[in-house]
Scaffold this active site. Structure first.
Site, PDB file in Angstrom:
ATOM      1  N   LYS A   1      62.455  87.259  38.275  1.00  0.00           N
ATOM      2  CA  LYS A   1      62.623  86.996  36.843  1.00  0.00           C
ATOM      3  C   LYS A   1      61.475  87.615  36.027  1.00  0.00           C
ATOM      4  CE  LYS A   1      66.042  83.639  37.352  1.00  0.00           C
ATOM      5  NZ  LYS A   1      66.164  83.743  38.797  1.00  0.00           N
TER       6      LYS A   1
HETATM    7  C1  LIG Z   1      67.305  83.919  39.598  1.00  0.00           C
HETATM    8  C2  LIG Z   1      67.171  84.288  41.043  1.00  0.00           C
HETATM    9  C3  LIG Z   1      68.256  84.823  41.786  1.00  0.00           C
HETATM   10  C4  LIG Z   1      69.630  84.998  41.183  1.00  0.00           C
HETATM   11  O1  LIG Z   1      69.687  86.023  40.237  1.00  0.00           O
HETATM   12  P1  LIG Z   1      70.889  86.066  39.174  1.00  0.00           P
HETATM   13  O2  LIG Z   1      70.548  87.158  38.246  1.00  0.00           O
HETATM   14  O3  LIG Z   1      70.884  84.706  38.518  1.00  0.00           O
HETATM   15  O4  LIG Z   1      72.132  86.319  39.945  1.00  0.00           O
HETATM   16  C5  LIG Z   1      68.044  85.171  43.103  1.00  0.00           C
HETATM   17  N1  LIG Z   1      66.839  84.995  43.691  1.00  0.00           N
HETATM   18  C6  LIG Z   1      65.787  84.480  43.028  1.00  0.00           C
HETATM   19  C7  LIG Z   1      64.503  84.284  43.737  1.00  0.00           C
HETATM   20  C8  LIG Z   1      65.907  84.120  41.682  1.00  0.00           C
HETATM   21  O5  LIG Z   1      64.853  83.602  41.042  1.00  0.00           O
END
Ligand SMILES: *Cc1c(COP(=O)(O)O)cnc(C)c1O
Length: 496
Positions: free
Chosen positions: A113
């Protein structure tokens, strides 16, 4: 060529400027903003081999952010991708066995993120200027743990912004709480509430939709915005690393110019994999997009049957960031697949809302996606396998991706080279990871296993982890759920 503008997936808005879409987050009709076309990348991908992450970021994003000047966008990129990342290359691309891992976890909170949340604050403040709005942006976020910290880190000390994060007192892990309350930055505020995550979420929603309060805020020079994952300003920066990853595979001579690869993405809200789809549409040579789910396998069922059904038990897994039953960003894909019919998309979303499911008649359009899932047991086994065979330690989310990749190979016999989005550092999930490698760690808690993980992986302890061990708590605010609005007013020094 006509420059790109944005429209709502539910049809009510068109011809929206990028800067406006970024500030609003969600469209007025409840839809998501999408670009009115996907631009082709306007350079030879082979020429990206020696470009930096920042340079590629500009090339990939410039057509989308069509009302930003070259300077504005380059400034945003420069401020975002700097020494907040623990490596100069920003995203290491490492080959282990037959998989190339795109390590998206080298930012401030060691999860992917950070890739978008480190640039979003700058896109927002630039958008404010462009829209001629002379107010301070106040970001309100309810979090169950991870997003809150990543947003805090992204907005910390960004001029013209403040961020207030609400979390459920007993609803986040001790490490997550520690991560948030040690957050630096004079413009950051962390508040625990006495309810659960849903209470925090509806509290924030109530504040957002309170017209009276919004007005008072405006009079005091503030404007609310949201940093959640449906903001187009979070999606676009994620397209960049798929180009960067491909260019690095070329550079490492893993693939030849123009060779199509498969991309695996551990998926929850469908944002990250949608960004990979945009990269493909822009001209990146990609064959299949492999959507990896955990036991909350709504998307797997959808790709197999054409039916999206959220009426099922929510399962807590060791890959918590993928514990999601409503993948919001899928709406953007549906809009495309219904040939940009706002009415049809609206209808599907309203069925989901009312009946908990919807069905797509013709799944042919979705054939570049492949969905599968990993059970908890398979996830542990994947961590162990990659460690035993390659000496490389992956986190549980990435392990779900690895496991699904193996299933894909088995089922399709497709042997194209594969790029796997590695979404979190194993240090974020020390206990699950160490337990997978050796069950003897079962009884030991996360913090106590940091040194063990260091010895096992040979990877230095990231700053994000050192900080929570060393830093003191800076935030002690708490409040009752009913009082969230008053807390916001008091933080902003507003009399109600
Ligand atoms: C948010 C997240 C995901 C999922 O990603 P999306 O864009 O919501 O599909 C996968 N792995 C981690 C570690 C995340 O923080």
């Amino acid at each position: 060529m006509e420059r790109i503008r944005y429209m709502s997936t539910r049809g009510a808005e068109t011809q929206i400027e990028a800067s406006y879409a970024i500030l609003r987050g969600i469209a007025k009709d409840g839809g998501l903003y999408v670009p009115d076309r996907i631009p082709a990348i306007d350079m030879d991908i082979n020429d990206m081999v020696n470009m930096s992450y920042q340079e590629i970021a500009y090339q990939v994003m410039k057509d989308y952010l069509s009302d930003f000047t070259e300077n504005e966008l380059k400034n945003c990129i420069r401020k975002a991708y700097d020494d907040k990342f623990d490596t100069q290359c920003i995203v290491p691309v490492v080959k282990k066995g037959d998989v190339t891992y795109l390590e998206l976890f080298h930012g401030s909170t060691i999860a992917f993120k950070d890739m978008a949340l480190s640039i979003l604050p700058h896109l927002m403040t630039t958008s404010m200027k462009k829209q001629g709005i002379d107010q301070e942006v106040v970001i309100l976020t309810a979090t169950s743990g991870d997003t809150g910290k990543a947003a805090l880190a992204g907005f910390a000390d960004v001029e013209g912004t403040r961020i207030i994060v609400f979390y459920p007192k007993d609803g986040v892990s001790p490490i997550q709480e520690k991560q948030m309350v040690t957050q630096k930055g004079d413009n950051t505020y962390v508040v625990s509430i006495d309810g659960n995550f849903d209470d925090a979420q509806s509290g924030v929603k109530d504040i957002f939709t309170n017209i009276e309060f919004r007005k008072t805020l405006g009079e005091n020079g503030f404007r609310f915005s949201s940093a959640n994952s449906i903001n187009i300003g979070r999606l676009l920066p994620q397209v960049v690393y798929y180009f960067y990853g491909y260019a690095q595979m070329l550079k490492q001579e893993e693939i030849k110019a123009g060779e199509a690869i498969n991309i695996v993405v551990p998926t929850g809200n469908f944002g990250n994999i949608l960004a990979a789809y945009y990269a493909k549409k822009m001209g990146l040579p990609v064959n299949r997009l492999i959507c990896a789910s955990n036991d909350n396998k709504v998307l797997y069922d959808f790709f197999r049957t054409g039916i999206y059904n959220r009426k099922r038990d929510f399962k807590l897994t060791i890959s918590p960031s993928m514990d999601i039953l409503i993948s919001s960003n899928l709406e953007r894909l549906l809009y495309e697949m219904t040939e940009f019919s706002g009415a049809q998309t609206e209808e599907l979303m309203s069925q989901l809302n009312k009946h908990g499911e919807y069905a797509i008649k013709n799944m042919n359009e979705f054939s570049c996606f492949y969905g599968n899932y990993a059970t908890e047991e398979e996830t542990y086994a994947a961590i162990k396998e990659v460690y035993d065979e390659r000496g490389y330690v992956i986190d549980p989310h990435t392990a779900v991706g690895y496991c699904v990749y193996k299933k894909f190979r088995e089922e399709t016999a497709d042997e194209r080279k594969v790029l796997l989005a590695s979404t979190a550092s194993p240090y974020k999930f020390t206990k699950s990871v160490m337990k997978a490698i050796d069950p003897k760690y079962n009884e030991i808690d996360d913090l106590a296993l940091i040194d063990e993980l260091k010895a096992t992986s040979g990877v230095p302890v990231p700053n994000a982890i050192k900080e929570i061990l060393e830093e003191e708590s800076r935030h002690q605010r708490d409040c009752e759920t009913e009082n969230m609005q008053n807390v916001v007013a008091s933080i902003l020094n507003i009399e109600l």
